[in-house]
Design a protein around this motif. Structure first.
Motif, mmCIF file in Angstrom:
data_model
loop_
_atom_site.group_PDB
_atom_site.id
_atom_site.type_symbol
_atom_site.label_atom_id
_atom_site.label_comp_id
_atom_site.label_asym_id
_atom_site.label_seq_id
_atom_site.Cartn_x
_atom_site.Cartn_y
_atom_site.Cartn_z
ATOM 1 N N ALA A 130 -4.807 2.969 1.703
ATOM 2 C CA ALA A 130 -4.434 4.325 1.283
ATOM 3 C C ALA A 130 -4.576 4.450 -0.234
ATOM 4 O O ALA A 130 -4.950 5.501 -0.747
ATOM 5 N N ASP A 146 -0.113 6.893 3.675
ATOM 6 C CA ASP A 146 -0.136 5.639 4.450
ATOM 7 C C ASP A 146 0.748 5.730 5.699
ATOM 8 O O ASP A 146 1.259 4.720 6.168
ATOM 9 N N ASP A 205 -3.213 -4.563 0.774
ATOM 10 C CA ASP A 205 -3.748 -4.095 2.061
ATOM 11 C C ASP A 205 -5.101 -4.718 2.403
ATOM 12 O O ASP A 205 -5.497 -4.726 3.564
ATOM 13 N N ASP A 218 0.833 -1.205 0.000
ATOM 14 C CA ASP A 218 0.000 0.000 0.000
ATOM 15 C C ASP A 218 0.867 1.253 0.000
ATOM 16 O O ASP A 218 0.615 2.222 -0.720
ATOM 17 N N HIS A 258 -5.095 6.088 6.132
ATOM 18 C CA HIS A 258 -6.300 5.364 6.566
ATOM 19 C C HIS A 258 -6.120 4.699 7.929
ATOM 20 O O HIS A 258 -6.909 3.825 8.286
ATOM 21 N N HIS A 259 -5.062 5.068 8.667
ATOM 22 C CA HIS A 259 -4.866 4.474 9.999
ATOM 23 C C HIS A 259 -5.693 5.226 11.044
ATOM 24 O O HIS A 259 -5.637 6.449 11.105
HETATM 25 MN MN MN Z 1 -2.099 0.896 4.233
#
Ligand code: MN
Length: 322
Positions: A134, A89, A164, A30, A114-115
């Protein structure tokens, strides 16, 4: 996230001459896909781009280098001329490696992530924590920002989405992710080739790892565990102390609630990796050994000898979870 933010991101990119885009340490598909995709899109618009990675790019993603101008690895360990810093990411500055820690005066300009643990450390932060990759976010917003998703850009983005999402098998996969992936295939990304190369294919070293893990595996009362000694890693030529997915593989066995893998490091310490099914929170066990992680995947490192470490850890895992 507001459309205005997207406009600000586009303006910031337009205003820059040289843009540094970072992968995170121990880069995954990713991270590599997102960095290459955005970098290539900017190059197509005439920008200079610095692809930055402190660590080497794993071999399974290097097929993407065929799409660079000279067919070579474009990554450099640190930026040189950049006047704009992008961190896709990446949830906190340390995840980009040492660069932002060594240069506290530099604040990254744009973060696309996207965390759920993202701390909003860039000047412009575009975070969708329920998005599975991401590269899904990037596919969406790059189109909205007017970038053309060519074959090479689509290949990089699809690599990130496939890896991912574990090839669209994770619980957070959305219909949006599936539709975006279909669009990327329409743009020329080769689904089968990418799945095979970036996701399914194992190195011989990884198979050695699994062979040793299988040989040492014990299954008892809903728990599976195994280990690898430093001497075994050396004899098999295994350099990494990653478990190469073996902990998850044990954890996917019918009836297994928790799996544990022990790696004896070169310093004779013991790296522990836990995986679990819903309802079995391995974080609390990992934290009790000074580690951490997620409910379903955690880790810790403790002192050896490995026999004693395994006995202690298996007993405590059983006591705390069963
Ligand atoms: Mn990722």
């Amino acid at each position: 996230m507001l459309q205005d933010d997207l406009l600000l991101i586009r303006k910031r990119l337009n205003a820059a001459d040289t843009i540094a885009i970072f992968v995170h340490t121990r880069p995954d598909g990713d991270s590599v896909g997102a960095t290459l995709a955005l970098g290539w899109a900017l190059e197509d618009e005439g920008k200079k781009v610095e692809f930055v990675s402190e660590d080497p790019i794993p071999e399974r993603y290097q097929f993407l280098f065929q799409f660079t101008a000279d067919g070579k690895d474009p990554f450099i360990p640190a930026p040189v001329h950049a006047d704009c810093y992008v961190v896709p990411d990446i949830s906190s500055p340390d995840r980009a490696g040492a660069y932002f820690l060594d240069h506290p005066e530099i604040q990254p300009d744009i973060c696309i992530d996207h965390h759920i643990s993202n701390i909003g450390f860039a000047k412009l932060n575009w975070v969708e924590s329920d998005n599975p990759a991401a590269c899904c976010i990037l596919t969406n917003i790059m189109l909205k920002m007017g970038f053309t998703l060519t074959k090479r850009i689509s290949s990089a983005l699809l690599t990130g989405i496939i890896t991912d999402t574990n090839s669209f098998s994770n619980s957070n996969v959305t219909t949006d992710a599936l539709r975006l992936a279909a669009d990327l295939v329409d743009n020329g990304a080769e689904l089968f080739k990418i799945c095979r190369t970036a996701y399914k294919e194992h190195s011989i070293q990884e198979m050695e790892y699994w062979r040793i893990g299988m040989n040492h595996m014990r299954i008892e009362d809903g728990m599976a565990w195994s280990y690898i000694l430093a001497s075994e890693r050396e004899a098999a030529g295994i350099e990494s102390d990653e478990t190469s997915g073996f902990t998850s593989y044990m954890g996917n066995t019918t009836g297994i609630k928790t799996s544990v893998f022990f790696t004896e490091t070169d310093e004779k310490k013991v790296k522990i990796s836990w995986r679990s099914v819903p309802g079995y929170d391995v974080t609390k066990v990992a934290v009790s050994f000074g580690g951490g992680g997620h409910k379903a995947a955690s880790g810790a490192t403790i002192n050896g000898p490995i026999d004693q470490a395994m006995l202690t850890v298996i007993n405590r895992t059983r006591e705390m979870l069963f």
